[in-house]
Write an enzyme that holds these catalytic residues in place. Structure first.
Site, PDB file in Angstrom:
ATOM      1  N   GLU A  35       0.857  -1.180   0.000  1.00  0.00           N
ATOM      2  CA  GLU A  35       0.000   0.000   0.000  1.00  0.00           C
ATOM      3  C   GLU A  35       0.896   1.235   0.000  1.00  0.00           C
ATOM      4  O   GLU A  35       1.933   1.277   0.650  1.00  0.00           O
ATOM      5  CB  GLU A  35      -0.897   0.006   1.249  1.00  0.00           C
ATOM      6  CG  GLU A  35      -1.857   1.183   1.280  1.00  0.00           C
ATOM      7  CD  GLU A  35      -2.733   1.215   2.524  1.00  0.00           C
ATOM      8  OE1 GLU A  35      -3.834   1.785   2.450  1.00  0.00           O
ATOM      9  OE2 GLU A  35      -2.320   0.668   3.559  1.00  0.00           O
ATOM     10  N   LYS A 105     -10.292   0.789  -2.104  1.00  0.00           N
ATOM     11  CA  LYS A 105     -10.431   0.437  -0.690  1.00  0.00           C
ATOM     12  C   LYS A 105     -11.866   0.669  -0.222  1.00  0.00           C
ATOM     13  O   LYS A 105     -12.400   1.776  -0.313  1.00  0.00           O
ATOM     14  CB  LYS A 105      -9.448   1.264   0.138  1.00  0.00           C
ATOM     15  CG  LYS A 105      -9.304   0.860   1.596  1.00  0.00           C
ATOM     16  CD  LYS A 105      -8.185   1.697   2.224  1.00  0.00           C
ATOM     17  CE  LYS A 105      -7.825   1.251   3.625  1.00  0.00           C
ATOM     18  NZ  LYS A 105      -6.680   2.032   4.156  1.00  0.00           N
ATOM     19  N   CYS A 146      -5.461  -3.034   3.255  1.00  0.00           N
ATOM     20  CA  CYS A 146      -5.198  -2.653   4.641  1.00  0.00           C
ATOM     21  C   CYS A 146      -6.415  -2.815   5.553  1.00  0.00           C
ATOM     22  O   CYS A 146      -6.732  -3.910   5.993  1.00  0.00           O
ATOM     23  CB  CYS A 146      -4.653  -1.234   4.678  1.00  0.00           C
ATOM     24  SG  CYS A 146      -3.770  -0.810   6.209  1.00  0.00           S
TER      25      CYS A 146
END
Length: 283
Positions: A35, A105, A146
């Site tokens: 990331e 995301k 994440c």
């Protein structure tokens, strides 16, 4: 690839592509970047480093994937600008250089741990609204970024859709990293429930997958200090590869024979109570 990320986008791209070539030369067929691999991580940087897709960074990823004939997961390659909004976006390129997937995301990193860390991605970023999967000759792969890893339902859906490997580019910090980074990875491969064509056909189906996380290397001078420790966990919940905090390339084999053996040994689906509960993909 656990990359040391600097403030220089062109330098980050050059070094990332160099490490992709290094990994390929050593036999890697699927390569993942962390990331925020091409920019510092922080809400103050997202607008400055944002690009459209396709753009400079994704063009470089496409070229090096084709050059090395690998499947390349581009981490949160860039803060993506689209329609006046910014997204935390991961792109995937195949051995022919074509883009196979683009994951925005889904769960934004908005947390407040008093006295330790406060962060709010939603100040600048918008959330994605879809699941992202792609096929390889080896197995089907599901993507998260994440904070997505904290949501078991998303991972369960990937399992239902037949994914055998989940990849999470991520940048946990020095508060959440030591507490939850490895724990979440081991947990995410124990709740996946692939669905057969009928509930009686459960002999070759169960709930285990491989999980890989890819972090930036730790930079103690950065405004946001990443935990590092990129890790691969097998379907039994064992850590089979793990980095330290420094820049490095982690190698491991995804053993689908072992995955199949575990699925035979622990056929979770036969005990699933679909009359009482379920997880479904809504869009």
């Amino acid at each position: 690839i656990q990359l040391h990320v600097s403030a220089g986008k062109s330098d980050n791209l050059q070094r990332a592509c160099g490490l992709v070539r290094e990994a390929s030369a050593k036999g890697a067929k699927v390569v993942a970047l962390p990331e925020c691999f091409n920019s510092p991580y922080g809400t103050q940087y997202f607008k400055e480093y944002a690009e459209k897709i396709p753009g400079e960074s994704t063009q470089k990823l496409s070229e090096v994937a084709k050059e090395c004939s690998v499947y390349l997961i581009g981490g949160r390659s860039i803060p993506e600008e689209d329609g006046g909004k910014l997204y935390n976006t991961c792109t995937v390129f195949g051995p022919d250089g074509a883009m196979l997937a683009k994951h925005r995301k889904v769960h934004l990193f908005d947390i407040n741990v008093p006295g330790k860390i406060q962060f709010k991605e939603s100040e600048t970023l918008s959330p994605g609204n879809s699941f992202s999967m792609f096929d390889t000759p080896y197995c089907k792969v599901g993507l998260g970024i994440c904070y997505d890893m904290r949501f078991a339902e998303m991972a369960q859906i990937y399992g239902q859709k037949g994914c055998q490997l989940l990849i999470y580019p991520g940048a946990f910090n020095l508060t959440t990293g030591p507490a939850h980074w490895e724990l979440l990875q081991r947990g995410r491969n124990s709740h996946f429930l692939p669905l057969p064509s009928s509930f009686s056909e459960h002999s070759a189906v169960d709930n285990q997958v491989y999980v890989a996380t890819v972090s930036p290397a730790r930079d103690e001078k950065a405004s946001y200090v990443a935990w590092g420790h990129s890790t691969v966990v097998n379907p039994w919940g064992e850590v089979i590869a793990k980095a330290g905090a420094e820049e490095t390339v982690v190698y491991t084999d995804i053993d689908l024979k072992k995955l199949a053996e575990i699925r035979q040994q622990i056929p979770i689906l036969s005990q699933k109570r679909c009359d009482l509960y379920g997880v479904e993909m809504k869009k």
